[in-house]
Enzyme design. Structure first.
Site, PDB file in Angstrom:
ATOM      1  N   GLU A  53      -8.383 147.969  38.056  1.00 63.16           N
ATOM      2  CA  GLU A  53      -6.960 147.860  38.345  1.00 63.16           C
ATOM      3  C   GLU A  53      -6.234 147.848  36.998  1.00 63.16           C
ATOM      4  OE1 GLU A  53      -5.765 144.342  40.512  1.00 63.16           O
ATOM      5  OE2 GLU A  53      -3.653 144.942  40.398  1.00 63.16           O
ATOM      6  N   ARG A 279     -21.742 139.188  38.986  1.00 62.11           N
ATOM      7  CA  ARG A 279     -20.850 139.490  37.872  1.00 62.11           C
ATOM      8  C   ARG A 279     -21.389 138.880  36.587  1.00 62.11           C
ATOM      9  NH1 ARG A 279     -15.945 139.037  38.855  1.00 62.11           N
ATOM     10  NH2 ARG A 279     -15.027 138.105  37.032  1.00 62.11           N
ATOM     11  N   LYS A 289      -8.873 138.616  33.801  1.00 60.19           N
ATOM     12  CA  LYS A 289      -7.735 139.273  33.158  1.00 60.19           C
ATOM     13  C   LYS A 289      -6.504 138.382  33.207  1.00 60.19           C
ATOM     14  CE  LYS A 289      -8.537 143.203  35.358  1.00 60.19           C
ATOM     15  NZ  LYS A 289      -8.292 144.484  35.996  1.00 60.19           N
TER      16      LYS A 289
END
Ligand code: ATP
Ligand code: MG
Length: 577
Positions: A53, A279, A289
């Site tokens: 994104e 992850r 982020k």
């Protein structure tokens, strides 16, 4: 409404796992699945994608996903798409798009012609929404977001059906059209899938597919005032692109039934398989982020590419090589279990890489002047120095030597303990590649600070050994004062003082910022050879660590060097004490 469906991470307790180096060679469970799918003929060609994104810069966690997706494509002689998942217009920008592209490229990966944007599919996604409505599988719901949440139920309690759930398709189509045309206000209604309000999986309780957002989009401008939610967009984008394996992190496990429901219900010709993996978590840092953006916006760091940030651009500016990041991703491997990787593992991979490839030079970080009283005033000699002790093929260079030199202030002690083998009053040491010197006099300023040493050299010891066989225990580095290149050096330490800065429920992660994570030294003296260094060139400053010429702040004649990593793992030594 903000699409937070991507952020519902599980809170599993971290298990410390030391990565098994041999794993790098063996196949992981995802590669095993793919190999089977090729063998069984299910797929002739593998297509993966990396779907960032554009709401921030990429970090080292994304590198794991990039290396996996592009790596699999490369190994199978196929393609990996770069797709921007751009459905939250308020937070996204072309600046982030460009930064992400350059980071993926820098890591050494190539999407060829396969650059896509979810926003390219907005028309088709809208048509799929209409199709679901016509099938009686989606409806416009006028409950507000609080009511939707309240009626969703809990893990132990089924949800309540919306009063709008059984409205006719014709009416739903009208409202959806009004949503699209901007006739309804933000938050007044949403399009929801009609699935099952009693499903044990809360994500399946009539999830929102579209919301009204009167926000301009970095690519589609003001064309749309409804935007599709992640769960609706992602599976359909994968389908449109003919992705075979849609690899994502474990927190999307619960989204998989919805991923499959959308594709099954629309009976799409292609149905990619979603597979989840753990992850990457690294200690002494934050990886989201949102938090990295806070550090940038609040000025705790100089920007997304601050060399202390574990963003790809920060690591690049710090001096990490793409090879070292790829090798790190290999070493940590791909698994199903949440784990924490020690920061030392990342630091070691770059240290190993630079140990092999970085030319050696001499640089004095905290200079102390030495005058060699018996060396002729205007004489200059050039000594020959090796660029790499184990790689003669990397050649040699000339280093000027003269009467006034700089040595490292920490290489001298006026009153040394027994095992101090460097310079001290009356003591003799070897100057790397040059002569033995002996210290005879200390000059101090008014405040008692040592500002200069008076030494003599033994001309018989040229090249570093004495003809009478006399030995010295220490060898120190030096730089000729007359020829020195003055530079700024930035020493970095970990950005946080604790292993898990964002796991304390009582405290904000920024309370754990390391106040000593950056040390600026603006009077460093480097050998003149470094005057030719180009931005991003990397060197080992002997005995000091690995350094990289800063790409932003260096100026001609006034270089700035970033310390990439020390020669040894100083944190491991601290931990052992
Ligand atoms: P963040 O939480 O940092 O905002 P994100 O998952 O929201 O990350 P995206 O841009 O949506 O960021 O992620 C792009 C891809 O990178 C996704 O497939 C995601 O699963 C993967 N990814 C993100 N963080 C990690 C991580 N720490 N380890 C492995 N893969 C990750
Ligand atoms: Mg995100």
């Amino acid at each position: 409404m903000e699409d937070n469906s991507k952020a519902n991470r599980g809170g599993s307790f971290p298990v410390k796992e030391s990565p098994d180096i041999s794993k790098a060679e063996s196949r992981d469970f995802i590669r095993t699945i793919i190999a089977e799918d090729i063998k069984s003929g299910k797929h002739k060609k593998i297509v993966t994608r990396f779907p960032p994104e554009p709401n921030g810069f990429l970090h080292i966690g994304h590198a794991k996903s990039i290396c996996l997706n592009f790596g699999i494509a490369e190994e199978n002689n196929s393609v990996c798409h770069l797709r921007f998942d751009d459905t939250n217009p308020g937070k996204e920008s072309t600046e982030y798009v460009e930064a992400i592209k350059s980071d993926v490229r820098w890591l050494g990966h190539d999407w060829g012609e396969h650059l896509y944007y979810a926003s390219d599919y907005f028309d088709r996604l809208h048509d799929f929404g209409v199709q679901l409505i016509k099938m009686g599988k989606a409806y416009v719901c006028h409950l507000n977001s609080d009511e939707v949440r309240e009626q969703r139920g809990t893990l132990t309690k089924p949800g309540l059906e919306s009063p709008y759930r059984n409205r006719s398709a014709v009416e739903n189509l009208q409202f959806f059209e009004q949503m699209k045309n901007g006739e309804l206000i933000e938050g007044s209604c949403v399009l929801r899938a009609k699935i099952d309000m009693a499903s044990p999986n809360i994500l399946m309780r009539d999830p929102v597919l579209y919301r009204i957002l009167k926000t301009s989009h970095h690519r589609t401008g003001n064309k749309w005032c409804i935007y599709p939610m992640y769960d609706f967009t992602h599976c359909l984008s994968d389908m449109i692109e003919g992705i075979t394996h849609s690899l994502c992190t474990l927190e999307f496990e619960n989204n998989r039934p919805l991923y499959d429901w959308v594709l099954d219900t629309l009976n799409t010709p292609c149905h990619p398989r979603q597979i989840e993996f753990a992850r990457l978590n690294i200690n002494y840092t934050v990886m989201s982020k949102r938090k990295l953006l806070q550090l940038v916006n609040e000025g705790h760091v100089s920007g997304w590419d601050d060399p202390r940030m574990l963003t790809i651009s920060g690591l690049r500016r710090r001096g990490y090589t793409p090879e070292s990041i790829r090798s790190f991703c290999d070493i940590i491997g791909i698994g199903k279990r949440e784990s924490w990787i020690d920061m030392g593992v990342l630091e070691n991979t770059v240290r190993d890489d630079l140990n092999d490839h970085a030319p050696r030079v001499m640089g004095v970080i905290k200079p102390l002047k030495v005058v060699i009283t018996n060396y002729p005033e205007d004489m200059v000699e050039e000594v020959t120095a090796q660029n790499h002790p184990k790689k003669p093929e990397m050649g040699t260079r000339k280093v000027p030597f003269c009467r006034e030199l700089y040595i490292e202030a920490t290489d001298f002690m006026e009153d040394p303990p027994k095992k101090f083998f460097r310079l001290a009053p009356g003591k003799e040491v070897r100057l790397r590649y040059a002569y033995f010197i002996t210290c005879h006099e200390i000059i101090k300023n008014d405040t008692g600070e040592i500002v200069e040493l008076r030494c003599t050299y033994d001309p018989e010891t040229a090249g570093g050994s004495a003809p009478d066989g006399r030995k010295v225990k220490g060898t120190i580095h030096w730089v000729s004062a007359r020829h020195a290149l003055q530079a700024e050096v930035r020493l970095y330490d970990r950005l946080f003082t604790v292993e898990h800065p964002d796991m304390d429920k009582e405290k904000d992660f920024k309370e754990f910022l390391n106040p000593e994570s950056l040390q600026l030294l603006d009077n460093c003296m480097l050998e003149p050879f470094l005057g030719d260094a180009q931005p991003a060139d990397r060197y080992q400053f002997e005995r000091q660590g690995y350094f990289c010429l800063d790409t932003k702040d260096s100026e001609p004649g006034r270089p700035v060097f970033n310390r990439i990593v020390t020669l040894r793992d100083t944190w491991a030594r601290l931990a052992a004490k």
